[in-house]
Design a protein around this motif. Structure first.
Motif, short mmCIF file in Angstrom:
data_model
loop_
_atom_site.label_atom_id
_atom_site.label_comp_id
_atom_site.label_asym_id
_atom_site.label_seq_id
_atom_site.Cartn_x
_atom_site.Cartn_y
_atom_site.Cartn_z
N THR A 13 0.83 -1.21 0.00
CA THR A 13 0.00 0.00 0.00
C THR A 13 0.86 1.25 0.00
O THR A 13 0.56 2.23 -0.70
N SER A 14 1.94 1.22 0.76
CA SER A 14 2.84 2.37 0.81
C SER A 14 3.50 2.63 -0.55
O SER A 14 3.61 3.79 -0.98
N ASN A 17 0.95 4.19 -2.80
CA ASN A 17 0.77 5.60 -2.43
C ASN A 17 1.91 6.47 -2.94
O ASN A 17 1.68 7.58 -3.41
N MET A 40 -1.40 11.41 0.54
CA MET A 40 -0.76 10.14 0.20
C MET A 40 0.50 9.92 1.03
O MET A 40 0.78 8.79 1.44
N SER A 43 -0.48 8.89 4.55
CA SER A 43 -0.91 7.49 4.53
C SER A 43 0.29 6.56 4.40
O SER A 43 0.32 5.49 5.03
N THR A 44 1.28 6.96 3.63
CA THR A 44 2.49 6.17 3.48
C THR A 44 3.24 6.07 4.81
O THR A 44 3.69 4.98 5.19
#
Length: 110
Positions: A13-14, A17, A40, A43-44
């Motif tokens: 996911t990272s 992002n 983003m 979130s990362t």
């Protein structure tokens, strides 16, 4: 779900992002793009810090996993700014609003 699988998913996911942030960076035209990049990146930070916390047993790395709270605290602030900018309400995004939105996450982190 095992911790190993969760950590792999969080790292994936990272990476997604970061790829999306670089894509938006190359095509940004306004302040909404900058806010989306911030969203983003927050979130990362959250995902990577949590994956480090899941994969390690040492106290030092567990403390490094606590950086996830910086990302968690930044997400609602950046999300609100992005939503205002994207919806054309630029006039509401002032330094006063940003400071007001940052008060609560700062208090929680301290």
């Amino acid at each position: 779900m095992s911790a190993d699988l969760m950590a792999v998913l969080l790292v994936g996911t990272s990476l997604v992002n970061l790829l999306l942030a670089s894509f938006v960076w190359s095509r940004q035209e306004g302040r909404a793009g900058q806010a989306l990049i911030g969203l983003m990146l927050a979130s990362t930070l959250w995902s990577l810090s949590y994956s480090v916390e899941l994969q390690t047993t040492g106290v030092l790395f567990k403390v490094a996993g606590d950086f996830k709270y910086v990302g968690i605290g930044a997400l609602p602030v950046v999300w609100m700014i992005f939503a205002l900018l994207w919806s054309g309400r630029d006039r509401f995004v002032t330094s006063r609003l940003v400071i007001a939105l940052l008060i609560e996450p700062t208090l929680v982190l301290t």
